[in-house]
Design an enzyme around this catalytic site. Structure first.
Site, PDB file in Angstrom:
ATOM      1  N   ARG A   1      -8.799   0.712  14.001  1.00 35.44           N
ATOM      2  CA  ARG A   1      -8.879   1.438  12.730  1.00 35.44           C
ATOM      3  C   ARG A   1      -8.279   2.828  12.861  1.00 35.44           C
ATOM      4  O   ARG A   1      -7.835   3.434  11.888  1.00 35.44           O
ATOM      5  CB  ARG A   1     -10.337   1.536  12.241  1.00 35.44           C
ATOM      6  CG  ARG A   1     -10.494   2.323  10.940  1.00 35.44           C
ATOM      7  CD  ARG A   1     -11.808   2.019  10.254  1.00 35.44           C
ATOM      8  NE  ARG A   1     -12.939   2.242  11.111  1.00 35.44           N
ATOM      9  CZ  ARG A   1     -13.526   3.423  11.318  1.00 35.44           C
ATOM     10  NH1 ARG A   1     -13.056   4.508  10.736  1.00 35.44           N
ATOM     11  NH2 ARG A   1     -14.570   3.532  12.111  1.00 35.44           N
TER      12      ARG A   1
ATOM     13  N   TYR B   1       2.372   3.786 -12.243  1.00 32.49           N
ATOM     14  CA  TYR B   1       1.835   2.438 -12.063  1.00 32.49           C
ATOM     15  C   TYR B   1       0.423   2.367 -12.643  1.00 32.49           C
ATOM     16  O   TYR B   1      -0.351   3.316 -12.543  1.00 32.49           O
ATOM     17  CB  TYR B   1       1.846   2.111 -10.575  1.00 32.49           C
ATOM     18  CG  TYR B   1       1.193   0.816 -10.187  1.00 32.49           C
ATOM     19  CD1 TYR B   1       1.467  -0.372 -10.847  1.00 32.49           C
ATOM     20  CD2 TYR B   1       0.299   0.781  -9.119  1.00 32.49           C
ATOM     21  CE1 TYR B   1       0.874  -1.558 -10.474  1.00 32.49           C
ATOM     22  CE2 TYR B   1      -0.297  -0.399  -8.732  1.00 32.49           C
ATOM     23  CZ  TYR B   1      -0.008  -1.563  -9.416  1.00 32.49           C
ATOM     24  OH  TYR B   1      -0.615  -2.733  -9.035  1.00 32.49           O
TER      25      TYR B   1
ATOM     26  N   ASP C   1       6.294   8.641  -5.182  1.00 33.36           N
ATOM     27  CA  ASP C   1       6.233   7.194  -4.976  1.00 33.36           C
ATOM     28  C   ASP C   1       7.675   6.685  -4.966  1.00 33.36           C
ATOM     29  O   ASP C   1       8.362   6.704  -5.988  1.00 33.36           O
ATOM     30  CB  ASP C   1       5.432   6.537  -6.097  1.00 33.36           C
ATOM     31  CG  ASP C   1       5.252   5.038  -5.885  1.00 33.36           C
ATOM     32  OD1 ASP C   1       6.108   4.418  -5.236  1.00 33.36           O
ATOM     33  OD2 ASP C   1       4.259   4.476  -6.398  1.00 33.36           O
TER      34      ASP C   1
ATOM     35  N   LYS D   1       6.429  -4.401  -1.360  1.00 37.72           N
ATOM     36  CA  LYS D   1       7.636  -4.702  -2.120  1.00 37.72           C
ATOM     37  C   LYS D   1       8.867  -4.787  -1.201  1.00 37.72           C
ATOM     38  O   LYS D   1       8.963  -5.682  -0.390  1.00 37.72           O
ATOM     39  CB  LYS D   1       7.828  -3.646  -3.206  1.00 37.72           C
ATOM     40  CG  LYS D   1       6.881  -3.672  -4.413  1.00 37.72           C
ATOM     41  CD  LYS D   1       5.521  -4.179  -4.277  1.00 37.72           C
ATOM     42  CE  LYS D   1       4.715  -4.059  -5.556  1.00 37.72           C
ATOM     43  NZ  LYS D   1       3.294  -3.756  -5.274  1.00 37.72           N
TER      44      LYS D   1
END
Length: 394
Positions: free
Chosen positions: A59, A112, A184, A209
């Site tokens: 982690r 978004y 972004d 993406k």
């Protein structure tokens, strides 16, 4: 080695990994482990204290994930990168790390849908306010700056209207007030646009993406200075825990090797489709950045390499006509992602931006007849043939 000493296509394949350090394995090994052992108790103490380099717990850091982070930082020309379990995990970790209660953010007018939802959540729960701004002029931004403004958040191209924001202009205003600029860059990937070169502070990707490129992984990336990325790593990433798994990092490392080749094909296909959409009588408007008649064409020429693989267009009619077109498609899939090898299409008003109230959605330019097309890697003639036959049914 500086970026200028290794071309993008070569760096996407080779940077951040040495086969000799991993028994000659050509592919980056998948370190599928939750924890790492220490040679001695003193070594464990030193690593937890930050006095010795080394892995502790996946982690916190993992060798496979680290290889991806080093590659993405290099491709974006940043100092360091962090990988997350989704694009929204990256967005939320960055914005939470940059803000505190009663702070204020300025956002591009059009984000978004889930980013919009996050902004609302931060306002309702933590009184972190925000304003949406067209960002067409310096004055529009300056009018919204308050003493408590700490961040300017930009999508460019904006999802799904494809409007562009002039990053140099935004940075100029932000630096005058000591405000952090976050971009972004999902729609472009670092192959088509590198915001850090224009003075922006943080770049975010939904790596699901174009970075992954094959529709088989959910992931996010943030790139910035070593200092800021280290701060995010030891706070919001570590404590909220939206970390990327080693296997998903391996999928992204595999995908990014072909990023340049794929992006050129996406762009080639998109340019062909744009030409034909503009000529079809059932299409009212087409939005694509590199078209000379696009409202942001001058910005495109300055900060993007090519137009990308995303096209938005409005059909003549209402939501019903838009949905009829979707239902008439045979090859193209109705799906809300983008950047895959397959061509995908979706209806933003009822899908990706359904969470956005109608008034705000209309202000963003998202009409009921707007469709977003993610042009894939198929033969462009087949993509157009399917679109044409569906458009002819309207």
């Amino acid at each position: 080695m500086k970026y200028t000493e290794k071309r993008f296509e070569t760096a996407a394949i080779h940077h951040g990994y040495c086969t000799k350090e991993h028994l000659g394995s050509l592919a980056v090994p998948i370190f599928q482990t939750s924890t790492f052992t220490f040679d001695t108790a003193e070594q464990g103490e030193a690593r937890f204290a930050g006095q010795e380099e080394g892995f502790i717990y996946s982690r916190l850091a993992n060798p496979t994930v680290r290889a991806l982070e080093e590659k993405m930082a290099y491709l974006e020309e940043g100092e360091a990168a962090l990988a997350f379990s989704s694009g929204m995990a990256a967005v939320s970790a960055v914005l939470v790390a940059l803000t505190k209660a009663n702070d204020h953010m300025i956002c591009s007018q059009g984000v978004y849908g889930c980013t919009f939802g996050l902004l609302q959540l931060m306002k309702q729960k933590y009184e972190i306010d925000h304003d949406f701004c067209p960002m067409e002029t310096e004055e529009q931004i300056r009018q919204l700056i308050r003493p408590e403004t700490v961040c300017i958040y930009v999508e460019t191209p904006i999802n799904p209207t494809m409007k562009l924001i002039d990053l140099e202009m935004v940075v100029k205003v932000a630096k005058e007030h000591g405000i952090t600029v976050v971009v972004d860059n999902t729609f472009c990937s670092p192959y088509l646009q590198r915001p850090l070169l224009f003075g922006c502070d943080v770049v975010i990707h939904s790596a699901t993406k174009y970075i992954g490129g094959h529709g088989d992984v959910i992931a996010g990336i943030a790139v910035g200075t070593k200092e800021l990325m280290a701060e995010i790593a030891k706070t919001t990433q570590k404590d909220i825990g939206g970390v990327l798994s080693p296997f998903d990092a391996w999928l992204l490392l595999r995908g990014v090797k072909t990023l340049a080749v794929r992006m050129d094909r996406h762009c080639d296909n998109a340019e062909k489709i744009v030409e034909r959409l503009k000529q079809h009588p059932a299409v009212a408007n087409v939005y694509y950045p590199n078209a000379p008649d696009h409202c942001s064409y001058s910005i495109y020429k300055k900060q993007m390499k090519r137009g990308g693989g995303l096209i938005s267009f409005e059909v003549k009619g209402t939501k019903e006509e838009a949905q009829r077109l979707l239902n008439g498609l045979r090859l193209i899939h109705i799906a809300v992602s983008l950047g895959d090898t397959e061509t995908l299409i979706q209806h933003p008003a009822t899908m990706t931006h359904a969470v956005v109230p109608e008034k705000a959605r209309m202000e963003m330019g998202i009409s009921d007849s707007l469709l977003r097309l993610s042009v894939g890697l198929e033969a462009w003639e087949d993509i157009w043939s399917d679109l044409e036959q569906a458009l002819n049914q309207l």
